[in-house]
Design a protein around this motif. Structure first.
Motif, mmCIF file in Angstrom:
data_model
loop_
_atom_site.group_PDB
_atom_site.id
_atom_site.type_symbol
_atom_site.label_atom_id
_atom_site.label_comp_id
_atom_site.label_asym_id
_atom_site.label_seq_id
_atom_site.Cartn_x
_atom_site.Cartn_y
_atom_site.Cartn_z
ATOM 1 N N HIS A 161 -4.176 -6.337 -1.825
ATOM 2 C CA HIS A 161 -4.539 -7.680 -2.264
ATOM 3 C C HIS A 161 -3.508 -8.684 -1.752
ATOM 4 O O HIS A 161 -2.314 -8.372 -1.672
ATOM 5 N N ILE A 162 -3.981 -9.853 -1.395
ATOM 6 C CA ILE A 162 -3.071 -10.915 -0.970
ATOM 7 C C ILE A 162 -2.146 -11.259 -2.132
ATOM 8 O O ILE A 162 -2.601 -11.476 -3.262
ATOM 9 N N ALA A 163 -0.854 -11.283 -1.857
ATOM 10 C CA ALA A 163 0.138 -11.446 -2.925
ATOM 11 C C ALA A 163 0.936 -12.738 -2.816
ATOM 12 O O ALA A 163 1.861 -12.958 -3.611
ATOM 13 N N SER A 164 0.617 -13.577 -1.846
ATOM 14 C CA SER A 164 1.324 -14.858 -1.721
ATOM 15 C C SER A 164 0.350 -15.900 -1.193
ATOM 16 O O SER A 164 -0.695 -15.566 -0.620
ATOM 17 N N GLU A 165 0.694 -17.153 -1.391
ATOM 18 C CA GLU A 165 -0.147 -18.233 -0.874
ATOM 19 C C GLU A 165 -0.142 -18.195 0.658
ATOM 20 O O GLU A 165 0.919 -18.112 1.290
ATOM 21 N N MET A 166 -1.333 -18.245 1.252
ATOM 22 C CA MET A 166 -1.433 -18.134 2.702
ATOM 23 C C MET A 166 -0.779 -19.302 3.435
ATOM 24 O O MET A 166 -0.358 -19.164 4.585
ATOM 25 N N ASP A 167 -0.704 -20.448 2.787
ATOM 26 C CA ASP A 167 -0.096 -21.613 3.450
ATOM 27 C C ASP A 167 1.428 -21.601 3.376
ATOM 28 O O ASP A 167 2.091 -22.451 3.971
ATOM 29 N N LEU A 168 1.976 -20.633 2.641
ATOM 30 C CA LEU A 168 3.427 -20.505 2.563
ATOM 31 C C LEU A 168 3.910 -19.479 3.580
ATOM 32 O O LEU A 168 3.191 -18.542 3.924
ATOM 33 N N ASN A 169 5.132 -19.640 4.055
ATOM 34 C CA ASN A 169 5.767 -18.684 4.962
ATOM 35 C C ASN A 169 6.859 -17.942 4.213
ATOM 36 O O ASN A 169 7.843 -18.550 3.771
ATOM 37 N N PHE A 170 6.684 -16.647 4.054
ATOM 38 C CA PHE A 170 7.697 -15.847 3.372
ATOM 39 C C PHE A 170 8.971 -15.788 4.209
ATOM 40 O O PHE A 170 8.927 -15.534 5.415
ATOM 41 N N ASP A 171 10.111 -16.016 3.588
ATOM 42 C CA ASP A 171 11.415 -15.940 4.249
ATOM 43 C C ASP A 171 11.484 -16.872 5.462
ATOM 44 O O ASP A 171 12.159 -16.571 6.450
ATOM 45 N N ASN A 172 10.768 -17.983 5.389
ATOM 46 C CA ASN A 172 10.741 -18.984 6.467
ATOM 47 C C ASN A 172 10.215 -18.418 7.785
ATOM 48 O O ASN A 172 10.590 -18.884 8.863
ATOM 49 N N LYS A 173 9.356 -17.407 7.694
ATOM 50 C CA LYS A 173 8.735 -16.818 8.878
ATOM 51 C C LYS A 173 7.220 -16.839 8.692
ATOM 52 O O LYS A 173 6.734 -16.905 7.555
ATOM 53 N N PRO A 174 6.457 -16.779 9.798
ATOM 54 C CA PRO A 174 4.996 -16.820 9.685
ATOM 55 C C PRO A 174 4.431 -15.518 9.126
ATOM 56 O O PRO A 174 3.730 -14.767 9.797
ATOM 57 N N VAL A 175 4.766 -15.242 7.872
ATOM 58 C CA VAL A 175 4.435 -13.994 7.189
ATOM 59 C C VAL A 175 3.818 -14.313 5.837
ATOM 60 O O VAL A 175 4.274 -15.227 5.149
ATOM 61 N N PHE A 176 2.763 -13.571 5.452
ATOM 62 C CA PHE A 176 2.315 -13.588 4.073
ATOM 63 C C PHE A 176 2.443 -12.177 3.515
ATOM 64 O O PHE A 176 2.635 -11.212 4.262
ATOM 65 N N LEU A 177 2.346 -12.052 2.189
ATOM 66 C CA LEU A 177 2.601 -10.785 1.527
ATOM 67 C C LEU A 177 1.315 -10.185 0.968
ATOM 68 O O LEU A 177 0.402 -10.907 0.574
ATOM 69 N N ILE A 178 1.277 -8.841 0.951
ATOM 70 C CA ILE A 178 0.173 -8.133 0.326
ATOM 71 C C ILE A 178 0.719 -7.133 -0.681
ATOM 72 O O ILE A 178 1.818 -6.602 -0.519
ATOM 73 N N ASP A 179 -0.044 -6.902 -1.731
ATOM 74 C CA ASP A 179 0.269 -5.877 -2.727
ATOM 75 C C ASP A 179 -0.592 -4.670 -2.385
ATOM 76 O O ASP A 179 -1.810 -4.685 -2.579
ATOM 77 N N ALA A 180 0.024 -3.610 -1.834
ATOM 78 C CA ALA A 180 -0.743 -2.459 -1.356
ATOM 79 C C ALA A 180 0.142 -1.224 -1.327
ATOM 80 O O ALA A 180 1.345 -1.312 -1.089
ATOM 81 N N THR A 181 -0.466 -0.062 -1.514
ATOM 82 C CA THR A 181 0.273 1.201 -1.459
ATOM 83 C C THR A 181 0.305 1.700 -0.017
ATOM 84 O O THR A 181 -0.288 2.728 0.319
ATOM 85 N N THR A 182 0.974 0.947 0.823
ATOM 86 C CA THR A 182 1.099 1.313 2.228
ATOM 87 C C THR A 182 2.216 2.336 2.404
ATOM 88 O O THR A 182 3.082 2.494 1.542
ATOM 89 N N ARG A 183 2.200 3.007 3.558
ATOM 90 C CA ARG A 183 3.180 4.037 3.854
ATOM 91 C C ARG A 183 3.624 3.923 5.315
ATOM 92 O O ARG A 183 2.996 3.227 6.118
ATOM 93 N N SER A 184 4.714 4.627 5.664
ATOM 94 C CA SER A 184 5.162 4.630 7.050
ATOM 95 C C SER A 184 4.040 5.170 7.927
ATOM 96 O O SER A 184 3.230 5.996 7.504
ATOM 97 N N GLY A 185 3.990 4.698 9.143
ATOM 98 C CA GLY A 185 2.909 5.045 10.052
ATOM 99 C C GLY A 185 1.849 3.967 10.134
ATOM 100 O O GLY A 185 1.040 3.946 11.068
ATOM 101 N N MET A 186 1.858 3.048 9.156
ATOM 102 C CA MET A 186 0.876 1.970 9.157
ATOM 103 C C MET A 186 1.380 0.711 9.844
ATOM 104 O O MET A 186 0.601 -0.231 10.054
ATOM 105 N N SER A 187 2.657 0.676 10.169
ATOM 106 C CA SER A 187 3.189 -0.494 10.875
ATOM 107 C C SER A 187 2.415 -0.702 12.178
ATOM 108 O O SER A 187 2.169 0.243 12.922
#
Length: 254
Positions: A161-187
């Motif tokens: 699920h989207i976990a941050s406002e899409m118009d915001l940049n996380f850590d001053n970078k063009p990144v948004f956040l998701i809440d998900a049970t991701t694992r290594s290999g998905m990068s």
């Protein structure tokens, strides 16, 4: 057999040093085509084995020489393992970085496809589909968690699920956040928003099935948090626009 077209877009990749029999890392990539030029899209930390913020090795061995990619073929259920060089004979990188360098954890590798593989490019223009986006909206990350697949080399769709406002940049970078049970290999996985039936658009509601490209997944914020980073679609476009003509059209994969 009926398959979702996006299940043929994500590709399983493994990273090797020259002459080594065992990989030093693995991840996900996908393909795009811009101005008739083909590119593999993945993360900077995948092709280097290094943390994109600190440049430190992530898991010991780093700076692989080749990336092996499991490409689809025209025969469903048959894949071909191809070798993509990451460095030339002088040790120069064969990928394209963002103008900001490794701080933007996305790269594009130009290549020339061989005739024996099937390419299903992700259409970057789908990022402009006006589906309504807001925090808590469900998204899909299409990749290979822990190197696992859904059968053969078909990717696994994991929900988040989207976990941050899409118009915001996380850590001053063009990144948004998701809440998900991701694992290594998905990068390196593409992240998409799928709406079917009565689809909620920015200014209306309409019938149909729509899939919007949201960006490139690049790992979690620490090992404990189930919060992942997604680089926004404009990053891919900016990386490709930063192309070095001397790298084009890229290697013929073998």
């Amino acid at each position: 057999m009926r398959l979702d077209e996006y299940s043929a877009m994500s590709l399983h990749v493994e990273l090797y040093m020259d002459g080594a029999q065992s990989p030093i890392g693995a991840g996900t990539a996908f393909t795009v085509q811009v101005d008739n030029q083909n590119y593999l899209i993945t993360n900077w930390h995948i092709v280097t084995g290094r943390n994109s913020e600190t440049n430190d090795p992530i898991n010991g061995p780093c700076d692989p020489d080749i990336m092996k990619v499991w490409f689809f073929t025209n025969t469903i259920g048959l894949w071909l393992l191809k070798t993509v060089r990451l460095k030339d004979e002088n040790g120069k990188s064969l990928w394209i970085e963002h103008p900001s360098g490794r701080q933007i954890d996305v790269v594009a590798i130009p290549y020339v496809p061989s005739s024996d593989i099937y390419i299903r490019n992700l259409d970057l223009s789908t990022s402009k589909i006006p589906l309504k986006i807001y925090p808590s909206k469900e998204v899909s990350i299409i990749g290979y968690p822990l190197g696992l697949s859904a059968g053969g080399k078909f990717p696994i769709w994991k929900k988040g699920h989207i976990a941050s406002e899409m118009d915001l940049n996380f850590d001053n970078k063009p990144v948004f956040l998701i809440d998900a049970t991701t694992r290594s290999g998905m990068s390196g996985s593409p992240v998409v928003l799928r709406a079917s039936g009565m689809a909620e658009m920015e200014t209306s509601v309409t019938m149909g099935t729509f899939t919007k490209f949201l960006g490139v997944y690049s790992g979690r914020l620490g090992n404990e948090a189930e919060i992942g980073r997604v680089w926004k679609p404009n990053v891919v476009e900016e990386v490709i626009a930063n192309k070095n003509p001397s790298l084009l059209p890229g290697m013929i994969i073998t």
